[in-house]
Design a protein around this motif. Sequence first.
Motif, PDB file in Angstrom:
ATOM      1  N   THR A   1       0.838  -1.198   0.000  1.00 32.18           N
ATOM      2  CA  THR A   1       0.000   0.000   0.000  1.00 32.18           C
ATOM      3  C   THR A   1       0.878   1.255   0.000  1.00 32.18           C
ATOM      4  OG1 THR A   1      -0.144   0.363   2.396  1.00 32.18           O
ATOM      5  CG2 THR A   1      -1.658  -1.261   1.436  1.00 32.18           C
ATOM      6  N   ASP A   2       0.224   2.407  -0.127  1.00 35.62           N
ATOM      7  CA  ASP A   2       0.929   3.691  -0.100  1.00 35.62           C
ATOM      8  C   ASP A   2       0.868   4.371   1.262  1.00 35.62           C
ATOM      9  OD1 ASP A   2       1.703   3.534  -2.780  1.00 35.62           O
ATOM     10  OD2 ASP A   2      -0.196   4.371  -3.466  1.00 35.62           O
TER      11      ASP A   2
ATOM     12  N   TYR B   1       7.862  -0.495   3.329  1.00 41.31           N
ATOM     13  CA  TYR B   1       6.533  -0.165   2.821  1.00 41.31           C
ATOM     14  C   TYR B   1       5.512  -0.937   3.628  1.00 41.31           C
ATOM     15  CZ  TYR B   1       8.670   1.906  -1.306  1.00 41.31           C
ATOM     16  OH  TYR B   1       9.405   2.696  -2.150  1.00 41.31           O
TER      17      TYR B   1
END
Length: 134
Positions: free
Chosen positions: A6-7, A42
């Motif tokens: 994901t961001d 991340y």
Amino acid sequence: MATERTDVPVEVFLDGVTHRVRRRDAQTMLALMQRVTGETPYMWGPSIVGFGEYHYKYESGREGVTPAAAFSPRKPAMTVYLLPGITQHPELLERLGPHTTSVGCLYLKNLDDVDLDVLEALVRESYDAVQPPK
């Protein structure tokens, strides 16, 4: 550990960890895994901090991508994901300190109680095992 990258910023997730010991231990794991992998962390799904990528393919044909090294500060314990599995490292696990395991996970209640050099060696062996040949 099948999930998607994901961001969500890792720092935002870690700042939201409410358990005091897990939040402290998450910072230790973040530094340890960055040192071992040299990778940028991340988020993978809502609660896994991952480093690098590992493409896997089973004999059944099922395949996917997962972090090459990862941890999750879950309420009951810090979960450290080890590839290709826990059984690959019995001599290190004997020296680690208090822990429990499942097939690919190492559960640690408090990093103050374990040998961090041994934990780093476990993460390094796991990470190196899934890297492509050089």
